[in-house]
Design an enzyme around this catalytic site. Structure first.
Site, short mmCIF file in Angstrom:
data_model
loop_
_atom_site.label_atom_id
_atom_site.label_comp_id
_atom_site.label_asym_id
_atom_site.label_seq_id
_atom_site.Cartn_x
_atom_site.Cartn_y
_atom_site.Cartn_z
N HIS A 1 0.85 -1.19 0.00
CA HIS A 1 0.00 0.00 0.00
C HIS A 1 0.89 1.24 0.00
O HIS A 1 1.29 1.75 1.05
CB HIS A 1 -0.92 -0.01 1.23
CG HIS A 1 -1.95 1.08 1.21
ND1 HIS A 1 -3.30 0.84 1.36
CD2 HIS A 1 -1.85 2.42 1.05
CE1 HIS A 1 -3.97 1.96 1.30
NE2 HIS A 1 -3.10 2.95 1.11
N HIS B 1 1.35 4.91 -2.48
CA HIS B 1 0.82 5.68 -3.61
C HIS B 1 1.96 6.28 -4.43
O HIS B 1 2.97 6.74 -3.89
CB HIS B 1 -0.10 6.78 -3.11
CG HIS B 1 -1.34 6.26 -2.46
ND1 HIS B 1 -2.55 6.20 -3.11
CD2 HIS B 1 -1.56 5.76 -1.22
CE1 HIS B 1 -3.47 5.69 -2.29
NE2 HIS B 1 -2.88 5.41 -1.13
N ASP C 1 -6.33 3.18 -9.08
CA ASP C 1 -7.45 3.51 -8.18
C ASP C 1 -8.33 4.64 -8.69
O ASP C 1 -7.86 5.56 -9.37
CB ASP C 1 -6.98 3.76 -6.74
CG ASP C 1 -6.36 5.14 -6.53
OD1 ASP C 1 -5.80 5.72 -7.48
OD2 ASP C 1 -6.44 5.63 -5.39
N GLU D 1 -10.79 3.98 6.72
CA GLU D 1 -9.67 4.84 7.10
C GLU D 1 -10.20 6.05 7.87
O GLU D 1 -9.69 6.38 8.93
CB GLU D 1 -8.91 5.31 5.83
CG GLU D 1 -7.73 6.24 6.11
CD GLU D 1 -7.08 6.78 4.83
OE1 GLU D 1 -7.69 6.70 3.75
OE2 GLU D 1 -5.93 7.28 4.93
O1 LIG Z 1 -7.17 14.35 -9.74
C1 LIG Z 1 -8.17 15.03 -9.57
O2 LIG Z 1 -8.51 15.92 -10.36
C2 LIG Z 1 -9.03 14.81 -8.37
C3 LIG Z 1 -10.20 15.48 -8.21
C4 LIG Z 1 -10.95 15.28 -7.07
C5 LIG Z 1 -10.53 14.42 -6.07
C6 LIG Z 1 -9.34 13.75 -6.24
C7 LIG Z 1 -8.87 12.87 -5.16
O3 LIG Z 1 -9.60 12.60 -4.23
C8 LIG Z 1 -7.53 12.32 -5.23
C9 LIG Z 1 -7.19 11.54 -3.99
C10 LIG Z 1 -5.89 10.84 -4.16
O4 LIG Z 1 -5.40 10.52 -2.90
C11 LIG Z 1 -4.65 9.36 -3.03
N1 LIG Z 1 -4.33 8.89 -1.69
C12 LIG Z 1 -3.10 8.90 -1.21
N2 LIG Z 1 -3.09 8.44 0.04
C13 LIG Z 1 -4.36 8.13 0.35
C14 LIG Z 1 -4.95 7.60 1.52
O5 LIG Z 1 -4.33 7.29 2.55
N3 LIG Z 1 -6.30 7.44 1.51
C15 LIG Z 1 -7.03 7.74 0.41
N4 LIG Z 1 -6.49 8.23 -0.72
C16 LIG Z 1 -5.17 8.43 -0.74
C17 LIG Z 1 -5.53 8.50 -3.88
O6 LIG Z 1 -4.81 7.48 -4.51
C18 LIG Z 1 -6.01 9.51 -4.90
O7 LIG Z 1 -5.13 9.59 -5.98
C19 LIG Z 1 -8.57 13.92 -7.39
ZN LIG Z 2 -3.62 4.88 0.76
#
Ligand SMILES: O=C(O)c1cccc(C(=O)CC[C@H]2O[C@@H](n3cnc4c(=O)[nH]cnc43)[C@H](O)[C@@H]2O)c1
Ligand SMILES: [Zn+2]
Length: 355
Positions: A29, A31, A151, A215
Site C-alpha cells: 500500500h 501511492h 485507483d 480509514e
Molecule cells: O485528480 C483530480 O482531479 C481529483 C479530483 C478530485 C478528487 C481527487 C482525489 O480525491 C484524489 C485523492 C488521491 O489521494 C490518493 N491517496 C493517497 N493516500 C491516500 C490515503 O491514505 N487514503 C485515500 N487516498 C489516498 C488516492 O490514490 C487519490 O489519488 C482527485
Molecule cells: Zn492509501
C-alpha cells in the site's frame, strides 16, 4: 525531509532497526504521487517552476504537515499538478522504485491514479508507456518488481470511475504490470456501493479488488467494500476494530488489512500511535500487513513503519520477519515469486540470528 523523519522515528532498539533495514520486504500500500521524495519534488519543480509546492526541504516539512484528511488531499493534489508530461511520470516512477530498492523492497504494488494524469492532459498511451518503461528499467537495474493498482479517486465522482475502469480494462491500453483495482480519496460523502459496477468490470477483466475503506469512516464502509466491491484486501481498514463480527470475518476469509500506522496519525484518522488498533487486529487473527502509504508526505518510510509495528506489537526479529512474510502472502505475486521472497526472508533471518 530527514528532520521530519527524525521526529517520527520510532524508539525500537537499534539492532532491530538494523535488522529491519536489510530485511527483504514487500510493500502493498504505497501511492505513486504520494511517494515523491523531496529530491523528486525538487526535480519536477525545476521543470515546472510555476508550482506552489515548496522545494526547500525545510519548507516542505511544513507543507507536508496536515490538519486533517481534507487538507492532506489538497496538498496531495498540488503535487499531482507537478506531473505534467510522460517524462515526469517516468521520472517519478523510476525514482520511487529506486527509493523502494534502497529499503530492500523486493516487490511493491504501487497505487496509481491514472485519471488525475489523463484529465490534466497527459496522453493515455504515453502515460502507460511511461510507467511500463520505468517498471522494466527498475526491475532490471534495482531488482525490485513493481506491479500497479489503478485507483478511482472517489471524490471526483463516477466520471473518474468510468475513466479508470476504461483505462484498466481496454486491451489496447492496459499495462502488463496492472494487477488490481482500487478506490482512494476521502470516504466521507463517498459511499462505496456506487462503485460496484466499475469493480464488477475490473474483476471480470481479471483484476483484484483492493479499495481503501475504514480509514476515515466506520466499520460499515469496510462491510460495504467487502459486500459490494468484493474486496480481497482492505486499504487501512482501521475502524474494523470497532466491530468484532467484522474482525472475525476478515480473519476467517484471510482478507488482509494494509495497515499504515504513521499515515493514520498524520491524517488524524487515529489520535496517537499507542491508540492504533494494530494489536487488536493481530489478536483477532486478522492477516496484518505493514505499509507506508505516502511516505515522504508523512515523514516516514517502510522501514520506520516496521519499527513502529514492532514496538506496538512487541515483536523481536522473528516476529518482524513473520510480519514481512504476511505481506508476501497477501500480495498478488505468483506462487513462485512469493516463495522466492519468503525463502530470502528466512535465510536472512537465520543468518542474522546465528550465534
Ligand atoms: O485528480 C483530480 O482531479 C481529483 C479530483 C478530485 C478528487 C481527487 C482525489 O480525491 C484524489 C485523492 C488521491 O489521494 C490518493 N491517496 C493517497 N493516500 C491516500 C490515503 O491514505 N487514503 C485515500 N487516498 C489516498 C488516492 O490514490 C487519490 O489519488 C482527485
Ligand atoms: Zn492509501
Amino acid at each position: 525531509m530527514t528532520d521530519h523523519l527524525d521526529v517520527l522515528v520510532d524508539p525500537a532498539p537499534l539492532d532491530l532497526h538494523a535488522f529491519i533495514a536489510s530485511l527483504p520486504k514487500a510493500e502493498l500500500h504505497v501511492h505513486h504521487v504520494g511517494s515523491a521524495s523531496p529530491r523528486i519534488v525538487a526535480e519536477l519543480a525545476a521543470r515546472h517552476p510555476d508550482t506552489k509546492v515548496p522545494t526547500d526541504p525545510e519548507a516542505l516539512v511544513d507543507f507536508f504537515t496536515f490538519t486533517d484528511f481534507a487538507r492532506f488531499i489538497d496538498v496531495y493534489l498540488s503535487v499531482v499538478d507537478l506531473i505534467r508530461t510522460p517524462e515526469d511520470v517516468r521520472l517519478l516512477t523510476y525514482e520511487v522504485a529506486r527509493d523502494l530498492a534502497r529499503q530492500q523492497v523486493r516487490y511493491a504494488e504501487l497505487t496509481i491514479t491514472p485519471f488525475s494524469s489523463t484529465r490534466r492532459g497527459i496522453d493515455e498511451r504515453a502515460f502507460m508507456d511511461a510507467i511500463e518503461d520505468a517498471r522494466k528499467a527498475a526491475e532490471a537495474e534495482f531488482g525490485t518488481v513493481l506491479r500497479w493498482c489503478f485507483d478511482i479517486p472517489g471524490e471526483a465522482g463516477l466520471e473518474s470511475a468510468e475513466e479508470t475502469v476504461r483505462l484498466a480494462t481496454d486491451e489496447r491500453l492496459r499495462p502488463e504490470g496492472l494487477v488490481s483495482f482500487g478506490l482512494g480519496g476521502p470516504e466521507i460523502g463517498v459511499p462505496r456501493p456506487q462503485f460496484k459496477p466499475y469493480f464488477d468490470r475490473a474483476i471480470a477483466a481479471g483484476l483484484r479488488s483492493v479499495p481503501h475503506a475504514g480509514e476515515t469512516t466506520g466499520p460499515q464502509t469496510v462491510w460495504d467494500a467487502l459486500t459490494h466491491l468484493r474486496a480481497e484486501r482492505i486499504g487501512h481498514g482501521t475502524s474494523s476494530a470497532q466491530d468484532d463480527r467484522l474482525l472475525a470475518h476478515l480473519a476467517e476469509h484471510r482478507i488482509a488489512l494494509e495497515v499504515c500506522p504513521t499515515s493514520n496519525i498524520a491524517t488524524r484518522a487515529v489520535r496517537t500511535l499507542d491508540e492504533h488498533p494494530i494489536k487488536e487486529f493481530v489478536k483477532a487473527g486478522v492477516l496484518v500487513t505493514v505499509n507506508s502509504d505516502d511516505p515522504p508526505m508523512f515523514g516516514t518510510d517502510l522501514n520506520n513503519e516496521y519499527a513502529v509495528a514492532a514496538r506496538l506489537l512487541e515483536l523481536d526479529e522473528r516476529g518482524v520477519a513473520e510480519l514481512a512474510k504476511n505481506a508476501v502472502d497477501a500480495s498478488f505475486l505468483d506462487e513462485a515469486g512469493k516463495s522466492r521472497i519468503r525463502d530470502e526472508i528466512d535465510t536472512y533471518t537465520a543468518a542474522w540470528l546465528a550465534p
